[in-house]
Design an enzyme around this catalytic site. Structure first.
Site: not given
Length: 319
Positions: A259, A291, A163
């Site tokens: 995601d 995610h 991320s």
């Protein structure tokens, strides 16, 4: 005043008008330790007393030997959390890195960079760059940290993160391509569900104003000095004229089917190939997952498969 909300970013954090920051997740911590299950050892160290920059180091269980210790690849890891939450001490990251170090037999430096909003970007980038520079001090086996002197092969260095941490890993690799840290042989980067964005949707990316405005608001909050918004090259690599100079030859990108950042990861691979960069990039999509699923469900089949392929990517450099 103290109870009035200035910014609300569920489920991550809430910021009040009096400046108080309430982190709603990612606050649990576990100490560094010898992991009984894997034999991986970890410890916390201070890189810069002046700034408070620190890291958690990991080494795998090594067979006893009276000879010279075997040198291992080094992975520098940057945790995720939207630049706002999580830390090197978070249980999910500690457990993940214990498993990765055991499976891949690598040394890991997990960087405790300073977070927004107390320290807005580019502080996190600068901290992570400083951490890589500190790693470089150990190239001749004479640095301040004995574990790196004894066990780390700095000709085989990798950067990785998930991320926001994947965003950092990419940007540090771009900076290394332009500035080159002495002693660091950067072999590759592993970007897991990277936090990239842009003004214009790509692929099947959502065009919903609510989604796009939320990402733009988070970026403006963590990087208030950015004049280009989400088209800042730090957030949108497709706008970066330095992309072709990415300072490694191999890139592995993971995206997850469910995601909302998935198409941005595919787009990253596309623009990197077209940039003139001469390396190899592979984008892998995990079906049916969202995610950073591998942190929440590390024993599921897809997480196990991801781990195997990450280990294979790290092992490829040994051949």
């Amino acid at each position: 005043m103290e109870s009035e909300i200035a910014y609300d970013f569920p489920p991550m954090a809430r910021i009040y008008k009096d400046g108080r920051v309430e982190r709603l997740m990612g606050t649990a911590t576990v100490p560094a330790s010898l992991d009984e299950k894997t034999g991986v050892n970890s410890k916390d160290i201070v890189i810069s007393p002046e700034s408070g920059l620190s890291a958690r180091l990991y080494i795998p269980k090594l067979p006893g030997s009276t000879g010279v210790p075997r040198k291992l690849s080094l992975l520098v890891y940057f945790h995720g959390g939207g630049f706002i939450i999580e830390s090197t001490q978070s249980p999910a990251y500690h457990n993940y890195l214990n498993a990765l170090v055991s499976e891949a037999e690598v040394v890991v430096v997990s960087v405790e960079y300073r977070r927004a909003p107390e320290r807005p970007l580019p502080v996190a980038y600068d901290d992570c760059w400083a951490a890589l520079g500190w790693v470089g001090f150990h190239a001749k086996g004479q640095g301040p940290e004995e574990w790196l002197n004894l066990f780390a092969d700095l000709d085989r260095v990798f950067l990785s993160g998930d991320s926001a941490g994947a965003n950092i890993a990419h940007n540090i690799a771009v900076r290394h391509g332009a500035e080159k840290i002495d002693g660091i042989g950067l072999s590759g980067i592993i970007l897991v569900h990277p936090f990239f964005w842009g003004t214009e949707p790509v692929g099947s990316e959502s065009s919903e104003a609510e989604v796009r405005d939320r990402v733009a608001a988070i970026w403006k909050f963590v990087s208030p000095g950015s004049v280009d918004g989400v088209d800042d090259p730090l957030m949108n690599p497709g706008k970066d004229p330095k992309l072709s100079g990415l300072g490694c030859s191999r890139v592995l990108v993971w995206v997850a089917e469910q995601d909302f950042l998935k198409d941005r990861g595919w787009y990253y691979g596309e623009v990197l190939r077209k940039s003139g960069w001469g390396g190899e990039v592979e984008v892998v999509e995990t079906k049916g997952e969202n995610h950073v699923f591998h942190l929440f469900y590390p024993t599921c089949d897809n997480a196990v498969d991801m781990m195997k392929r990450v280990v294979a990517f790290l092992d490829e450099d040994k051949k």
